[in-house]
Motif scaffolding. Structure first.
Motif, PDB file in Angstrom:
ATOM      1  N   SER A  66       3.478   7.306   0.237  1.00 13.88           N
ATOM      2  CA  SER A  66       4.840   6.812   0.081  1.00 13.88           C
ATOM      3  C   SER A  66       5.767   7.488   1.093  1.00 13.88           C
ATOM      4  CB  SER A  66       5.330   7.096  -1.335  1.00 13.88           C
ATOM      5  OG  SER A  66       6.713   6.937  -1.416  1.00 13.88           O
ATOM      6  N   LEU A  71       7.286   4.312   8.155  1.00  8.10           N
ATOM      7  CA  LEU A  71       8.051   4.027   9.360  1.00  8.10           C
ATOM      8  C   LEU A  71       9.078   5.121   9.591  1.00  8.10           C
ATOM      9  CD1 LEU A  71       8.674   0.251   8.792  1.00  8.10           C
ATOM     10  CD2 LEU A  71       7.119   1.320  10.422  1.00  8.10           C
ATOM     11  N   ASN A 102       8.682   8.179   9.458  1.00  8.13           N
ATOM     12  CA  ASN A 102       8.137   9.263  10.281  1.00  8.13           C
ATOM     13  C   ASN A 102       7.867   8.822  11.703  1.00  8.13           C
ATOM     14  OD1 ASN A 102       7.332   9.377   7.415  1.00  8.13           O
ATOM     15  ND2 ASN A 102       6.647  11.409   7.998  1.00  8.13           N
ATOM     16  N   ILE A 125      15.958  -1.524   0.329  1.00  8.19           N
ATOM     17  CA  ILE A 125      15.208  -0.906   1.422  1.00  8.19           C
ATOM     18  C   ILE A 125      13.948  -1.723   1.706  1.00  8.19           C
ATOM     19  CG2 ILE A 125      13.891   1.128   2.150  1.00  8.19           C
ATOM     20  CD1 ILE A 125      15.863   2.879   0.845  1.00  8.19           C
ATOM     21  N   TYR A 132      12.620  -3.136   5.120  1.00  4.98           N
ATOM     22  CA  TYR A 132      11.408  -2.412   5.537  1.00  4.98           C
ATOM     23  C   TYR A 132      10.306  -3.393   5.935  1.00  4.98           C
ATOM     24  CZ  TYR A 132       8.692   1.942   5.348  1.00  4.98           C
ATOM     25  OH  TYR A 132       7.968   3.056   5.661  1.00  4.98           O
ATOM     26  N   LEU A 180      11.174  11.482   2.736  1.00  2.72           N
ATOM     27  CA  LEU A 180      10.452  11.931   1.547  1.00  2.72           C
ATOM     28  C   LEU A 180      10.500  10.897   0.414  1.00  2.72           C
ATOM     29  CD1 LEU A 180      11.344  15.730   1.306  1.00  2.72           C
ATOM     30  CD2 LEU A 180       9.250  14.709   2.143  1.00  2.72           C
ATOM     31  N   SER A 181      11.034   9.719   0.691  1.00  5.26           N
ATOM     32  CA  SER A 181      11.119   8.655  -0.332  1.00  5.26           C
ATOM     33  C   SER A 181      11.898   9.086  -1.569  1.00  5.26           C
ATOM     34  CB  SER A 181       9.733   8.224  -0.814  1.00  5.26           C
ATOM     35  OG  SER A 181       8.917   7.855   0.236  1.00  5.26           O
ATOM     36  N   LEU A 182      13.007   9.777  -1.367  1.00  2.00           N
ATOM     37  CA  LEU A 182      13.701  10.324  -2.530  1.00  2.00           C
ATOM     38  C   LEU A 182      14.733   9.371  -3.111  1.00  2.00           C
ATOM     39  CD1 LEU A 182      14.249  13.923  -1.206  1.00  2.00           C
ATOM     40  CD2 LEU A 182      12.454  13.070  -2.705  1.00  2.00           C
ATOM     41  N   CYS A 205      10.721   6.016  -6.355  1.00  2.12           N
ATOM     42  CA  CYS A 205       9.325   5.964  -5.922  1.00  2.12           C
ATOM     43  C   CYS A 205       8.558   7.172  -6.445  1.00  2.12           C
ATOM     44  CB  CYS A 205       9.216   5.968  -4.399  1.00  2.12           C
ATOM     45  SG  CYS A 205       9.883   4.504  -3.649  1.00  2.12           S
ATOM     46  N   SER A 235       4.978   1.782  -2.353  1.00  2.67           N
ATOM     47  CA  SER A 235       5.699   2.606  -3.327  1.00  2.67           C
ATOM     48  C   SER A 235       7.071   2.028  -3.650  1.00  2.67           C
ATOM     49  CB  SER A 235       5.813   4.054  -2.846  1.00  2.67           C
ATOM     50  OG  SER A 235       6.763   4.148  -1.818  1.00  2.67           O
ATOM     51  N   LEU A 236       7.720   1.438  -2.642  1.00  3.71           N
ATOM     52  CA  LEU A 236       9.022   0.816  -2.914  1.00  3.71           C
ATOM     53  C   LEU A 236       8.837  -0.362  -3.865  1.00  3.71           C
ATOM     54  CD1 LEU A 236      10.385   0.901   0.725  1.00  3.71           C
ATOM     55  CD2 LEU A 236      11.543   1.908  -1.228  1.00  3.71           C
TER      56      LEU A 236
END
Ligand code: TRP
Length: 453
Positions: free
Chosen positions: A21, A25, A27, A100, A104, A225-227, A231, A326-327
């Protein structure tokens, strides 16, 4: 259908799913872009501090809420604070995940297209990459078609469920992704621009540090970090009682940061190997600049250029896929668990409605180019609104909730796995969550907004 609440089958699977997750993209595409725009090493330094001081505590907070309540973000807040307004954090998270995801998948569709084209050898035939990119994104049907195919792949994985879909997929794709990135880093070190690239990435120039750079670094840390979008909370609800929350969060953060920095190592030496190309080329960096960089860097051995670019876009695609999963799961888990729909139906509903929104983002590069709000196209607006506004806001509310409202015993129980692991870190964690994180977010956020006005 799975009976009761789903779980990851193994601890490794859980960490790989969460790392999947996080690594996305954000990163490989967004991080190098931000580094380029914000002046290199100084940005990276601030970014790493944000990950350690702000990111990890927020991730642990999400883990605590998710695993304790065994539910998605909205239900999690409902259970912990029945009848209270706190559940709004859950709603804003799930809605933001939906927004998102809708943009995304557009960029993910591009990665799929570029993977296909570079493997088919088409990419190398076209030397005018800027025109090539423009022609592709402004062709509404083609880019839409790729976004739809990408969404269909995500849909299939999610509708298969937690163990058979998400976990299985992450266990195969994450090692592949790490292997590819390793190969690419080794290649990058043999490029002529490696010295300039390393200076840019590792030697901080503090005169470039402004508040907006710090705000960007924080936004990037949240995003990467998908915070705050449910997620991590949703994935933690599938953790076993034995999973160690703090050390898992650290593993995820370490993997995520390594991939981001390595992507920088892959991209910047290449960028500096080619005269006339700037590090601050913006979102087009990996789609326009890089192909020509690959060409020129490998012009004596075109075959290597072919392999390098094929692997690179495949890497981008795999990273995008696990994050999009994860989203999607964050929203699907809510619809499935709380609205009582079967997982299949829930994921179908999410895929279709999100695709409708994603279509507008796609078209904002073509027919809807003129539709702007405050100078931003629909696509830019979604990105700005979710990552610079909703993420910090959600993160702030989340830590206030965990640090000041939630019963400290629950937090301690979760962090120490009911007292079975030593809790040296608990004190540090609660201090960060109560005071440092909220103050830091507020300061950075308010100053950043003022500067923008
Ligand atoms: N972290 C992912 C990336 O780096 C994107 C992502 C997945 C995300 N889930 C998220 C971003 C939740 C913000 C919030 O590409």
């Amino acid at each position: 259908m799975e009976e009761g609440h789903a779980n990851f089958g193994s601890r490794m699977g859980a960490i790989l799913a969460a790392a999947g997750s996080a690594v996305g993209l954000g990163n490989v595409w967004r991080f190098p872009t931000e580094v380029g725009n914000n002046g290199g090493a100084a940005f990276i330094l601030v970014y790493v501090i944000c990950i350690l001081v702000i990111g990890i505590p927020i991730m642990v907070s999400e883990f605590v809420i998710g695993r304790h309540t065994q539910s998605n973000m909205i239900d999690g807040f409902r259970r912990l604070a029945p009848g209270k307004w706190w559940r709004i954090i859950g709603y804003q998270g799930v809605i933001a995940a939906f927004i998102i995801l809708s943009y995304y998948i557009v960029v993910s569709g591009w990665t799929l297209y570029y993977s296909v084209e570079s493997v088919a050898g088409q990419l190398a035939e076209n030397r005018r990459y800027d025109e090539y990119f423009q022609a592709f994104v402004s062709n509404p049907w083609l880019s839409l078609a790729y976004a739809v195919v990408f969404m269909a792949i995500v849909h299939v994985v999610i509708s298969r469920g937690v163990q058979k879909g998400i976990e299985k997929c992450s266990k195969v794709m994450m090692p592949m992704l790490l292997l590819i990135i390793g190969i690419l880093v080794v290649c990058a070190f043999s490029m002529p621009g490696i010295d300039d690239g390393l200076v840019f990435l590792l030697k901080p120039d503090f005169s470039k540090l402004t508040v907006s750079v710090v705000l960007s670094a924080m936004g990037q840390a949240f995003f990467s970090l998908s915070l705050a979008m449910g997620c991590m909370c949703t994935y933690a609800s599938y953790f076993s009682p034995k999973t160690k929350l703090v050390s898992s969060a650290m593993s995820v953060a370490v993997i995520d940061t390594i991939v981001a920095v390595f992507s920088g190592f892959i991209i910047f030496p290449a960028v500096f190997s080619v005269p006339g190309i700037e590090a601050d080329a913006g979102p087009g960096l990996v789609f326009i600049t890089l192909p020509s960089v690959f060409d020129m860097a490998f012009h004596s051995v075109p075959f290597l250029g072919y392999v390098f670019s094929g692997l690179f876009y495949l890497l981008l695609f795999l990273a995008a896929l696990t994050s999009a999963m994860s989203l999607h799961e964050s929203v699907t888990a809510y619809v499935h668990e709380s609205l009582g729909m079967s997982r299949r139906k829930a994921s179908f509903l999410v895929s279709v409605s999100c695709m409708a929104l994603g279509m507008m983002c796609c078209l904002s590069f073509g027919p809807l180019r003129e539709v702007t709000v405050a100078g931003m196209t629909i696509f830019d607006l979604f990105d700005f609104f979710s990552s610079k506004i909703l993420l910090p806001l959600g993160g702030f509310l989340l830590v206030i909730f965990t640090g000041h409202y939630l019963d400290g015993r629950i937090v301690k129980d979760e962090i120490t796995n009911r007292g079975t692991i030593p809790s040296r870190v608990y004190g540090v964690f609660i201090f960060l969550v109560r005071w440092v994180v909220p103050v830091a977010i507020t300061m950075i956020f308010v100053r950043g907004i003022i500067e923008m006005l």
